[in-house]
Design a protein around this motif. Sequence first.
Motif, PDB file in Angstrom:
ATOM      1  N   ARG A  14      73.121  54.394  25.910  1.00 18.64           N
ATOM      2  CA  ARG A  14      72.449  52.890  25.920  1.00 18.64           C
ATOM      3  C   ARG A  14      71.073  53.502  26.235  1.00 18.64           C
ATOM      4  O   ARG A  14      70.488  52.293  26.432  1.00 18.64           O
ATOM      5  CB  ARG A  14      73.069  53.268  27.926  1.00 18.64           C
ATOM      6  N   VAL A  15      70.242  54.553  26.779  1.00 15.93           N
ATOM      7  CA  VAL A  15      69.147  54.760  26.529  1.00 15.93           C
ATOM      8  C   VAL A  15      68.679  53.727  25.003  1.00 15.93           C
ATOM      9  O   VAL A  15      67.590  53.387  25.075  1.00 15.93           O
ATOM     10  CB  VAL A  15      68.639  56.253  26.742  1.00 15.93           C
ATOM     11  N   ALA A  16      69.463  54.644  24.015  1.00 15.94           N
ATOM     12  CA  ALA A  16      68.580  54.050  23.023  1.00 15.94           C
ATOM     13  C   ALA A  16      68.757  52.630  22.365  1.00 15.94           C
ATOM     14  O   ALA A  16      67.900  52.193  21.937  1.00 15.94           O
ATOM     15  CB  ALA A  16      69.575  54.702  21.861  1.00 15.94           C
ATOM     16  N   ILE A  17      69.831  51.780  23.018  1.00 13.26           N
ATOM     17  CA  ILE A  17      69.758  50.671  23.176  1.00 13.26           C
ATOM     18  C   ILE A  17      68.645  49.818  23.423  1.00 13.26           C
ATOM     19  O   ILE A  17      67.937  48.945  22.857  1.00 13.26           O
ATOM     20  CB  ILE A  17      71.837  50.034  23.298  1.00 13.26           C
ATOM     21  N   ALA A  18      68.554  50.291  24.473  1.00  9.97           N
ATOM     22  CA  ALA A  18      67.216  49.447  25.570  1.00  9.97           C
ATOM     23  C   ALA A  18      66.210  50.151  25.236  1.00  9.97           C
ATOM     24  O   ALA A  18      64.975  49.159  24.828  1.00  9.97           O
ATOM     25  CB  ALA A  18      66.783  50.653  27.010  1.00  9.97           C
ATOM     26  N   SER A  63      70.783  58.929  33.026  1.00 11.24           N
ATOM     27  CA  SER A  63      70.489  57.828  31.780  1.00 11.24           C
ATOM     28  C   SER A  63      69.777  56.797  33.150  1.00 11.24           C
ATOM     29  O   SER A  63      68.727  55.490  32.749  1.00 11.24           O
ATOM     30  CB  SER A  63      71.090  57.126  30.956  1.00 11.24           C
ATOM     31  N   ALA A  64      70.513  56.262  34.259  1.00 13.33           N
ATOM     32  CA  ALA A  64      69.754  55.497  35.283  1.00 13.33           C
ATOM     33  C   ALA A  64      68.361  55.518  35.261  1.00 13.33           C
ATOM     34  O   ALA A  64      67.160  54.839  34.882  1.00 13.33           O
ATOM     35  CB  ALA A  64      70.041  54.894  36.808  1.00 13.33           C
ATOM     36  N   SER A  65      67.954  57.057  35.680  1.00 15.45           N
ATOM     37  CA  SER A  65      66.002  57.217  36.274  1.00 15.45           C
ATOM     38  C   SER A  65      65.937  57.331  34.422  1.00 15.45           C
ATOM     39  O   SER A  65      64.369  57.101  34.663  1.00 15.45           O
ATOM     40  CB  SER A  65      66.413  59.041  36.586  1.00 15.45           C
ATOM     41  N   ILE A  66      65.877  57.445  33.757  1.00 12.16           N
ATOM     42  CA  ILE A  66      65.392  57.487  32.249  1.00 12.16           C
ATOM     43  C   ILE A  66      65.138  55.698  32.311  1.00 12.16           C
ATOM     44  O   ILE A  66      63.954  55.593  32.014  1.00 12.16           O
ATOM     45  CB  ILE A  66      66.248  57.596  31.099  1.00 12.16           C
ATOM     46  N   LEU A  67      66.098  55.011  32.585  1.00 14.57           N
ATOM     47  CA  LEU A  67      66.118  53.346  31.977  1.00 14.57           C
ATOM     48  C   LEU A  67      65.113  52.602  32.969  1.00 14.57           C
ATOM     49  O   LEU A  67      64.415  52.092  33.040  1.00 14.57           O
ATOM     50  CB  LEU A  67      67.687  53.275  32.261  1.00 14.57           C
ATOM     51  N   ASP A  68      64.765  53.475  34.330  1.00 13.02           N
ATOM     52  CA  ASP A  68      64.243  52.842  35.199  1.00 13.02           C
ATOM     53  C   ASP A  68      62.782  52.791  34.474  1.00 13.02           C
ATOM     54  O   ASP A  68      61.657  52.117  35.235  1.00 13.02           O
ATOM     55  CB  ASP A  68      64.434  53.425  36.542  1.00 13.02           C
ATOM     56  N   HIS A  69      62.479  53.663  34.066  1.00 15.87           N
ATOM     57  CA  HIS A  69      60.998  54.445  33.801  1.00 15.87           C
ATOM     58  C   HIS A  69      60.784  52.928  32.351  1.00 15.87           C
ATOM     59  O   HIS A  69      59.716  52.704  32.497  1.00 15.87           O
ATOM     60  CB  HIS A  69      61.087  55.574  33.189  1.00 15.87           C
ATOM     61  N   LEU A  70      61.822  53.556  31.234  1.00  9.74           N
ATOM     62  CA  LEU A  70      61.743  52.079  30.519  1.00  9.74           C
ATOM     63  C   LEU A  70      61.271  50.542  31.537  1.00  9.74           C
ATOM     64  O   LEU A  70      61.468  50.536  30.293  1.00  9.74           O
ATOM     65  CB  LEU A  70      62.881  52.332  29.356  1.00  9.74           C
TER      66      LEU A  70
END
Length: 209
Positions: A14-18, A63-70
């Motif tokens: 899900r991080v890769a897709i974002a 993943s949620a914390s990584i997506l927050d940054h992205l």
Amino acid sequence: MILVGQYDSPVTRRVAIALHHYGIPFTRDTRSIFGDAAAIGRISPLTRIPALVLDDGEVLIDSASILDHLDEQAGDAALIPRSGPQRRRVLQMTALAQGTLEKVAAVVYERHFHPPEHRSAVWLDRCLGQARAGLDELTKRLATPYACGAALTHADVMITTLIWYMQDRMDEVLSPSAHAALISLAEHCEALPSFRAAAPSDFEAMPRS
Ligand SMILES: N[C@@H](CCC(=O)N[C@@H](CS)C(=O)NCC(=O)O)C(=O)O
């Protein structure tokens, strides 16, 4: 930046897709969380994936914390509104899908790491019931054409990577009739360019029990 983890991990995918959706360039460390655990542990302190190694060497986990940054980098293109009821809705749908994944993964791990005579039937039944409840609730709350309405969000991404994982690993509580809407949403999303760009390769699979 370097994304650490294989794409059979729904939270890594899900991080890769974002990243693809936002057009953020990245490279990959595709070593296995199981086969190369020691190496992953030197990058990610809990020996878990995903981890994202930023260009200055900082390592983000979860993943949620990584997506927050992205999402911050993506600004208005983020796969979640900045505030308000629709943001809560996306977060809750995503949490339901991620929580369902945790229960599915608990079943997969129990069966992988314990021989049949050492498995807890009580634990497995509990996890399977929770996973089924998660799928039922997601189905009940699902909007159209996307999980939370008109726009693609993190909820669609998490649901799609969850469905892929279940179909690959453990589909016994995924009902083709009761959960048809989730399966059809996942099929639609899998055809989108950012999902195709993050499709799991043959080498990316947890060892079969
Ligand atoms: N909440 C975490 C969950 C991370 C997670 O469970 N990753 C799995 C792969 S899907 C993992 O690293 N499993 C190996 C382990 O926990 O030992 C996230 O969203 O990043």
